[in-house]
Design a protein around this motif. Structure first.
Motif, short mmCIF file in Angstrom:
data_model
loop_
_atom_site.label_atom_id
_atom_site.label_comp_id
_atom_site.label_asym_id
_atom_site.label_seq_id
_atom_site.Cartn_x
_atom_site.Cartn_y
_atom_site.Cartn_z
N VAL A 63 -10.11 -2.69 4.18
CA VAL A 63 -10.75 -2.05 5.33
C VAL A 63 -9.88 -2.15 6.58
O VAL A 63 -9.68 -1.17 7.30
N ILE A 64 -9.32 -3.35 6.82
CA ILE A 64 -8.50 -3.56 8.01
C ILE A 64 -7.17 -2.81 7.92
O ILE A 64 -6.71 -2.22 8.90
N LEU A 65 -6.55 -2.80 6.75
CA LEU A 65 -5.24 -2.16 6.62
C LEU A 65 -5.34 -0.63 6.61
O LEU A 65 -4.56 0.05 7.27
N PHE A 66 -6.31 -0.09 5.87
CA PHE A 66 -6.37 1.37 5.69
C PHE A 66 -7.25 2.07 6.75
O PHE A 66 -6.90 3.14 7.23
N PHE A 67 -8.36 1.46 7.10
CA PHE A 67 -9.23 2.08 8.10
C PHE A 67 -8.94 1.55 9.51
O PHE A 67 -9.03 2.29 10.48
N GLY A 68 -8.60 0.27 9.60
CA GLY A 68 -8.29 -0.31 10.90
C GLY A 68 -6.87 -0.02 11.37
O GLY A 68 -6.52 -0.27 12.52
N LYS A 69 -6.02 0.48 10.46
CA LYS A 69 -4.63 0.87 10.79
C LYS A 69 -3.80 -0.30 11.28
O LYS A 69 -2.96 -0.16 12.17
N VAL A 70 -4.00 -1.48 10.71
CA VAL A 70 -3.20 -2.65 11.06
C VAL A 70 -1.95 -2.69 10.18
O VAL A 70 -2.04 -2.45 8.97
N ASN A 71 -0.81 -2.98 10.78
CA ASN A 71 0.44 -3.07 10.04
C ASN A 71 0.39 -4.21 9.03
O ASN A 71 -0.07 -5.30 9.35
N VAL A 72 0.87 -3.96 7.81
CA VAL A 72 0.79 -4.95 6.73
C VAL A 72 1.53 -6.23 7.10
O VAL A 72 1.03 -7.34 6.90
N LYS A 73 2.75 -6.11 7.63
CA LYS A 73 3.55 -7.28 7.97
C LYS A 73 2.90 -8.09 9.08
O LYS A 73 2.89 -9.32 9.05
N GLU A 74 2.35 -7.40 10.08
CA GLU A 74 1.68 -8.10 11.17
C GLU A 74 0.44 -8.83 10.67
O GLU A 74 0.15 -9.95 11.07
N TYR A 75 -0.29 -8.16 9.79
CA TYR A 75 -1.50 -8.77 9.24
C TYR A 75 -1.16 -10.03 8.44
O TYR A 75 -1.83 -11.06 8.56
N TRP A 76 -0.10 -9.94 7.63
CA TRP A 76 0.31 -11.11 6.86
C TRP A 76 0.75 -12.24 7.78
O TRP A 76 0.46 -13.41 7.53
N HIS A 77 1.45 -11.90 8.86
CA HIS A 77 1.88 -12.92 9.80
C HIS A 77 0.68 -13.63 10.43
O HIS A 77 0.69 -14.85 10.59
#
Length: 270
Positions: A63-77
């Protein structure tokens, strides 16, 4: 200028929560709905024995990555910090001390044995997985809902006003201090403050000392600024109505139905 902004944002990933919450692709969704989904998902994670928690975590991340448009690398960090603490806590639960050789792994140290048993392995894995999955539920709320909307929802839920104000002021002040800390650390680096171990310790303790003093100065200035803007003991924000749509309610209902079925199947099998 654009390059500088990106570089600054890259160096201040810790401050990214507010940025992502404001720019989130889920910003149009009703905040009450997002908080209820996050909190109920958190509770279901804690009730699960493992598999359902993982399913919930995958959905929250998606939900956060695809709908929230959060960058994968930033989210992992952003996830690495709580995950590191959870893994360290899991190691503490995993290892025990015994007088005899037992368990699936044992290491002799000072007439005692550090052991890992099947029970401790199961317990550490179960608790660590639950904790990690629960973090994704909280991140779903944090990265999709600005703080002022969370406060609006908490007021609807009749949370005491003093708790709401303290929560917001502490939240805001953490980011202020982090900003000051990064600026001081950058200044120390430009003066070769981390050129060796001794200088690194000196720079670290110097920053801590200055940060303690600056914290009081910033708190006083922030309070003066609030009073200058008409602060009378109640925090007020410009709010817009975001009613929940039938589609959103239907998706949430279907999601909870699937999770409850999985939880029931998991309980029966175990």
């Amino acid at each position: 200028m654009h390059h500088y902004h990106n570089k600054k944002h890259h160096n201040h990933r810790t401050l990214a929560f507010y940025h992502y919450a404001m720019k989130s692709g889920l910003a149009y969704v009703n905040p009450d709905l997002k908080l209820w989904v996050g909190i109920i998902s958190l509770v279901l994670c804690l009730l699960s024995c493992g598999f359902t928690s993982i399913v919930i975590a995958v959905i929250m991340i998606g939900v956060i990555l695809f709908f929230g448009k959060v960058n994968v690398k930033e989210y992992w960090h952003l996830l690495r910090i709580p995950f590191t603490f959870i893994l360290l806590s899991g190691i503490v639960l995993l290892v025990d001390i015994s007088r005899i050789e037992e368990g699936i792994v044992f290491i002799s140290i000072l007439h005692r044995y550090l052991i890992i048993t099947r029970e401790s392995l199961f317990t550490a894995s179960k608790i660590s997985v639950k904790a990690m999955c629960s973090v994704t539920c909280l991140y779903m709320i944090s990265l999709s809902t600005p703080m002022h909307e969370i406060i609006k929802v908490l007021r609807k839920w009749k949370l005491p006003e003093i708790m709401i104000e303290l929560m917001f002021l502490i939240y805001r002040f953490i980011f202020v201090l982090l900003e000051v800390y990064y600026n001081m650390k950058t200044a120390a680096k430009t003066r070769l403050g981390y050129v060796n171990l001794r200088r690194s310790y000196q720079s670290f303790f110097g920053i801590c000392t200055n940060l303690f003093v600056i914290a009081f100065q910033k708190a006083s200035k922030n309070f003066d600024a609030m009073e200058a803007r008409g602060y009378d003991g109640n925090l007020r924000f410009l709010e817009s109505e975001k009613p929940a749509t039938k589609k959103q309610l239907g998706l949430c209902g279907g999601y909870f139905l699937v999770i409850i079925i999985l939880l029931g199947v998991e309980r029966i099998l175990i």
